[in-house]
Motif scaffolding. Sequence first.
Motif, short mmCIF file in Angstrom:
data_model
loop_
_atom_site.label_atom_id
_atom_site.label_comp_id
_atom_site.label_asym_id
_atom_site.label_seq_id
_atom_site.Cartn_x
_atom_site.Cartn_y
_atom_site.Cartn_z
N ARG A 1 0.83 -1.21 0.00
CA ARG A 1 0.00 0.00 0.00
C ARG A 1 0.86 1.26 0.00
N ASP A 2 1.93 1.23 0.80
CA ASP A 2 2.80 2.41 0.85
C ASP A 2 3.41 2.69 -0.51
N VAL A 3 3.90 1.63 -1.17
CA VAL A 3 4.51 1.83 -2.49
C VAL A 3 3.48 2.34 -3.48
N ALA A 4 2.28 1.72 -3.46
CA ALA A 4 1.24 2.11 -4.41
C ALA A 4 0.80 3.55 -4.21
N GLU A 5 0.68 3.98 -2.95
CA GLU A 5 0.17 5.32 -2.68
C GLU A 5 1.27 6.38 -2.71
N ALA A 6 2.52 5.94 -2.54
CA ALA A 6 3.61 6.92 -2.61
C ALA A 6 3.98 7.24 -4.05
N ALA A 7 3.60 6.36 -4.98
CA ALA A 7 3.94 6.59 -6.38
C ALA A 7 3.14 7.77 -6.93
N SER A 8 3.71 8.41 -7.97
CA SER A 8 3.01 9.54 -8.61
C SER A 8 1.93 9.04 -9.56
N ASP A 9 1.94 7.76 -9.92
CA ASP A 9 0.93 7.19 -10.82
C ASP A 9 -0.16 6.51 -10.01
N TRP A 10 -1.27 6.21 -10.68
CA TRP A 10 -2.29 5.38 -10.04
C TRP A 10 -2.39 4.05 -10.78
N ILE A 11 -2.74 3.01 -10.03
CA ILE A 11 -2.75 1.64 -10.54
C ILE A 11 -4.18 1.23 -10.84
N TRP A 12 -4.36 0.49 -11.94
CA TRP A 12 -5.69 0.09 -12.36
C TRP A 12 -5.67 -1.35 -12.84
N GLU A 13 -6.84 -1.96 -12.85
CA GLU A 13 -7.03 -3.29 -13.43
C GLU A 13 -8.38 -3.33 -14.14
N LEU A 14 -8.42 -4.07 -15.27
CA LEU A 14 -9.64 -4.27 -16.04
C LEU A 14 -9.90 -5.77 -16.15
N GLU B 1 -1.13 -7.29 -20.32
CA GLU B 1 -2.20 -8.28 -20.32
C GLU B 1 -1.98 -9.32 -19.22
N MET B 2 -3.08 -9.78 -18.57
CA MET B 2 -3.00 -10.75 -17.47
C MET B 2 -3.48 -12.13 -17.94
N GLU B 3 -2.89 -12.68 -18.99
CA GLU B 3 -3.13 -14.05 -19.44
C GLU B 3 -4.63 -14.38 -19.50
N GLY B 4 -5.40 -13.62 -20.25
CA GLY B 4 -6.81 -13.90 -20.45
C GLY B 4 -7.70 -13.45 -19.31
N ARG B 5 -7.15 -12.89 -18.22
CA ARG B 5 -7.96 -12.45 -17.09
C ARG B 5 -8.22 -10.95 -17.10
N GLY B 6 -7.79 -10.29 -18.17
CA GLY B 6 -7.98 -8.85 -18.24
C GLY B 6 -6.64 -8.13 -18.39
N TYR B 7 -6.60 -6.88 -17.91
CA TYR B 7 -5.41 -6.06 -18.09
C TYR B 7 -5.15 -5.28 -16.80
N ARG B 8 -3.87 -4.97 -16.58
CA ARG B 8 -3.53 -4.09 -15.48
C ARG B 8 -2.38 -3.18 -15.93
N GLY B 9 -2.19 -2.13 -15.15
CA GLY B 9 -1.11 -1.21 -15.49
C GLY B 9 -1.15 0.03 -14.62
N THR B 10 -0.43 1.03 -15.06
CA THR B 10 -0.36 2.30 -14.34
C THR B 10 -0.79 3.43 -15.25
N ALA B 11 -1.16 4.55 -14.65
CA ALA B 11 -1.56 5.75 -15.40
C ALA B 11 -0.79 6.94 -14.85
N SER B 12 -0.17 7.71 -15.75
CA SER B 12 0.59 8.90 -15.37
C SER B 12 -0.10 10.13 -15.91
N ASP B 13 -0.25 11.16 -15.08
CA ASP B 13 -0.85 12.41 -15.53
C ASP B 13 0.23 13.22 -16.28
N ILE B 14 0.00 13.53 -17.55
CA ILE B 14 0.98 14.24 -18.38
C ILE B 14 0.39 15.54 -18.92
N THR B 15 -0.58 16.09 -18.22
CA THR B 15 -1.23 17.32 -18.71
C THR B 15 -0.21 18.44 -18.87
#
Length: 858
Positions: A313-326, A401-415
């Motif tokens: 949780r600390d690593v995920a929340e300290a990062a400048s990106d947000w993590i997502w899964e589909l 890609e998560m081997e047929g289970r969907g997708y995950r990754g990170t998102a960076s704000d580049i505005t």
Amino acid sequence: MDNLSVDPEQRPATRTSNLSLTRATLLGCSLLLLAIFLLTSGLLIYIALGQNREAEAHNRFDIDKALQVFDKSARSTVKDYAFWGDAYRHLHQSVDTDWAFGRQNLGSTLFSDLGFDGVFVLDPSNRPVYSLIEGRLQTAAPPDWLRDIPPQLLERARQSASSDEATSRFVDLQGTPALMAAAALTPGTDPTVEADNGPASVLVFVARLGPERLAALGQDFGVEQLHVGGTQADLPALRLPDAAGVLQWVPARPGQQLLVLVLPLLGIAGLVFALMTAFILRRATAAARAMDAHYNSLQASRWALAASEERFRDVAEAASDWIWELDGQLRFTYLSERFETITGLSRTTCLGRPVDEVLTSDQGPLSQWFKDHARRANAIVQCNYFAGDGQPRICRLSVREMEGRGYRGTASDITEEVEARRRIEYLSQHDALTGLANRSRMQEFIEGKLKATPTLEEPLLMLSIDLDRFKPVNDLLGHAAGDQVLNQVSQRLQQCLRSDDLVARIGGDEFVLVVAGMRSQDEVESLCRRLIERIEEPFQIAEHEVFISASIGIAMAPADAILAEELLRYADIALYEAKDAGRATWRFYAGDMNARIIERRQLESDLRHAIKHGELRLDFQPRYRIEGQRLAGAEALVRWQHPQRGLLGPDRFIHIAEETGLILPLSNWVLQHACEAAASWPEEVMISVNLSPTEFQRGHLVARVKAVLAETGLNPARLELELTESVMLDDAQGALVIMQGLKALGVRLLMDDFGTGYSSLSYLRSFPFDGLKIDRSFVGGLTASGGDHSIIQAIVGLGRALSLTVTAEGVETIDQLQALGAIRCDEAQGFYLNQPMDAQAIKALLGARDPAADTTPH
């Protein structure tokens, strides 16, 4: 509590485990801190080395810039000489050595003034027909020089003649790098010379990059010890274009001082850190032995799991990106807490929603993009969304890609990154200060308009505008005030035009307007009048009211030109005519303007020749003391005996000398000959010499006057230097320093044309003048009871109050002389007393006068 108890047999093992964990933790922290310390030291060294590299790169950029400026200047100079009808006539159609070398049209000044070591003219078969080496005429062209002229350079020069361009190349000239600039000889815009159809002769200028020239280039751009090298491995090197050689220099080392200052401090901090670590390790070990050993292995496992989850949780929340899964249906199944912080959107609201409802892409629906591209390694897509505050934002998705289970990754704000890139693109086409189009944007706009083929009935207009009286705004109020004026000028210009016209800023106070749809000259003149009236309206800058004006040059397509560059050049020529006509007006381009520029260039060339070959002469205007009418001195007046135009007064050539830099050698000649003539006159007779404002700006005036006085032996007290109020207007503080230096030599200073300026009184109080000369415009209207009589009487009174000698110029009648005597003016000069006379006549006048008796001059 029973299920949390620990078997007694397990307690020693648990205590041992706790002790080991404590030691391992402390050791790990110590190693981590040691790593941080070493990383800090490494970063410091990296930064220091980086500073050295940046300094070296900056030097390399400056050298490259200096070579570009040097190259551009050489091409511009050779182009000015090559695209000249007289040069085409005298060096291509025939070879006139006397015209080129004897009259200094292409003579030794190219070496002494402009620094070109070699000058060659090669005929269409590339045979040398005219050669100068270091300013000396060569009867036979040196083969060593000609062998190094690349044939490709000559061919490019002939090919570039149609586009009015010169070409250049760096070469290895007898072991020394050199720049060769070449241009084909063409008649230019001279309508009196008809070009033949054969190959053109080529004019070649050669400038060697010797030690002195390289040292001067390095000094101008802050580069130490720039030299031709390549043999010193410890110095940086820059290879010249075309394999012409290698330049080396001594780079700055700003990082060395940083290392010397900071590394010892880091060493001391490291020692303190080591001592503290040893002390803490001892205390922690003792505390660990006393810890309670009632925690069983299950609880320890739970703690380990909780710690692992917390770290994630600390690593995920300290990062400048947000993590997502589909999931497989491309619906959001996970969003980290940083999603809400960065986007301002609710995780609860977005979870379960299709990705296309939250994010969009310029490449089409994201659902389709995932099907087509998400299987690739390092798949990235740029997306748009609306943040919680309703503002549009931009992010970059990294997808896996998560081997047929969907997708995950990170998102960076580049505005901000995207906006910065758009800003850079905007600045490449617009002026940073005013927001107007820059030269690049203007060029594109004009070329687009010209493609629409304007007609004589609906021409395309180019208006070149230059602000009048703008320089004093910067000098008196500062550049910040000047920038405000430029911004307001740009707004006023835009207000005078339509939305489909263009306003561009191409220089400091230079603007260009591109206007279409003007059907008559009256419409154009109405626009010019409106533009000038708007610019002449007062500018309110802080507590000051600023007044400026503008001059306008107008060129039209297709009547004047159909190319953008020619259109701009013709508008600039018309602008020059408008300024010459008195400013605050406009002029349309006409063909004879170009002819006048050619004539002016010819007059400049003739003046350069006249200074070197003795075509100048001095006349002397006697000046008399009004009381007793005794000869007090004479004013030196330069004349030019032109071989074709006859005797020319200074009004025909002084302004040309000031604009071209010839004023310095011209002034040296006048000063030298005037002092030589006065050295043989009686001791009480003064000699007056006029000075140009240009000499105060870049003339080393004090040193020049001192050298002439020493060479001629003239008593400094007999030399009077006359200067006008414009000297103080340009740089009052600098002028004061120079005038104090002249006074230290012992010469006298007179203010000429007094009464025609607007602040002469303040200058008389602040500057070390010895006298003033009343302008002839006041003397011409002098009567016993007129207004000019009162003005001159007030000036004489002012001069007496400030202990200044007062001289009246332009005395042409006995009534004027008697009126000046009645108000006790000190001195007078004019045609009534004596007309200007040559050196022989002034000697005769001085020889005939009786010092013991009063004379009446006529």
